[in-house]
Design an enzyme around this catalytic site. Structure first.
Site: not given
Ligand SMILES: Nc1nc2c(c(=O)[nH]1)N[C@@H](CN(C=O)c1ccc(C(=O)N[C@@H](CCC(=O)O)C(=O)O)cc1)CN2
Length: 292
Positions: A235-236
């Site tokens: 994530l990210d």
């Protein structure tokens, strides 16, 4: 041969391979053999990863689809001469098929559709998909299909199966997460590797997660930003395509940070999508090479 004429074929060739001698010469020899007029030619040699990247835009007078297939077949021969080589020849007149995913925030969707309408983004938006019904009127106003696939932690696998079926059904080549606020599973990310671009509403690696503006306000930052990156299982953490910053100060409320941030998000996402549509972006491990 200065002007691009309607009967000209206009193409973009990309190459990514292990660095070695003769790669530029091989590409230009092939293009010369096919009577190409080169408009743009850019290369980058990453000495650390020993990876070499080429992007060239060229025209061929009176070229037909058959000529393009012949050129592609001969380019395959060039690729075979180099180690770990990947490349394509794209017809620049064929717009890429793009599926946009949203949740409740509408600013990025509005901006992408306006840029398409103004011809600033050469793309064929095939549909809008969301886990909420809120933005359906925006898509319908543009004559675009809108698919509402609600999601809960319990229905995530089924919802993602609906999303993937939609992507494949429309033949989407690029998926844009235009403030889609659900984390895609590892399996879906792997299935769509290199085809999903997300806009994160902070200047990564700062303020990851779903609520970066609250984090930014609490931290008292003087600059806020946005990051467009490929979505990966981490994530990210996906390879970054584009970023930008805007100055703020102590007097900004969380709402004012959000308002300023919306403009930066639209700027960054619009640029990133243009770079991807123009075949300027190469994934280089956890990073990107963007030949602008
Ligand atoms: N596999 C990936 N999926 C997504 C990414 C990504 O980088 N990899 N980015 C997000 C967008 N995003 C930040 O830019 C983000 C979205 C949502 C969340 C989050 O924690 N969501 C919660 C639900 C939140 C809610 O319902 O409001 C969750 O999914 O449980 C974090 C970051 C898009 N997908």
């Amino acid at each position: 041969m200065s002007a691009c004429l309607p009967e000209d074929g206009r193409y973009c060739l990309t190459l990514a391979c292990r660095s070695a001698r003769g790669q530029v010469a091989a590409v230009t020899a092939l293009l010369e053999q096919h009577g190409a007029y080169i408009e743009e030619f850019a290369v980058f040699d990453d000495v650390l990863s020993e990876r070499f990247y080429v992007r060239t835009v060229f025209r061929i007078r009176g070229a037909t689809d058959e000529d393009l297939e012949t050129l592609r077949a001969r380019y395959a021969g060039v690729l075979a001469r180099f180690a770990d080589a990947h490349g394509s020849i794209h017809d620049t007149r064929r717009p890429a098929r793009v599926l946009i995913m949203v949740s409740k925030a509408d600013h990025c969707l509005h901006d992408l559709l306006a840029q398409r309408r103004r011809g600033e983004l050469h793309m064929d938006v095939v549909a809008v998909v969301s886990n909420h019904a809120d933005l359906a009127p925006i898509a319908q106003a543009e004559g675009l299909p809108y698919h509402h696939f609600p999601i809960t932690p319990e229905t995530k696998a089924q919802q993602e199966a609906q999303v993937l079926q939609c992507i494949r059904g429309y033949g989407a080549e690029l998926v844009v997460l235009a403030r889609y606020m659900q984390v895609l599973s590892d399996d879906l990310c792997r299935e769509l590797a290199g085809q999903v671009v997300n806009i994160h509403h902070s200047f990564l690696p700062g303020f990851k997660g779903a609520r970066p503006y609250e984090q930014a306000h609490a931290r008292g930052v003087k600059l806020i930003g946005a990051t467009a990156h490929f979505a990966t299982p981490d994530l990210d953490e996906g390879p970054i395509i584009e970023q930008a910053l805007e100055r703020v100060d102590h007097a900004y409320s969380p709402e004012q940070l959000l308002s300023t941030g919306r403009h930066v998000e639209c700027l960054v996402l619009g640029r990133a999508i243009r770079y991807v549509l123009e075949h300027r972006v190469f994934i280089n491990g956890l990073r990107t090479v963007v030949l602008r």
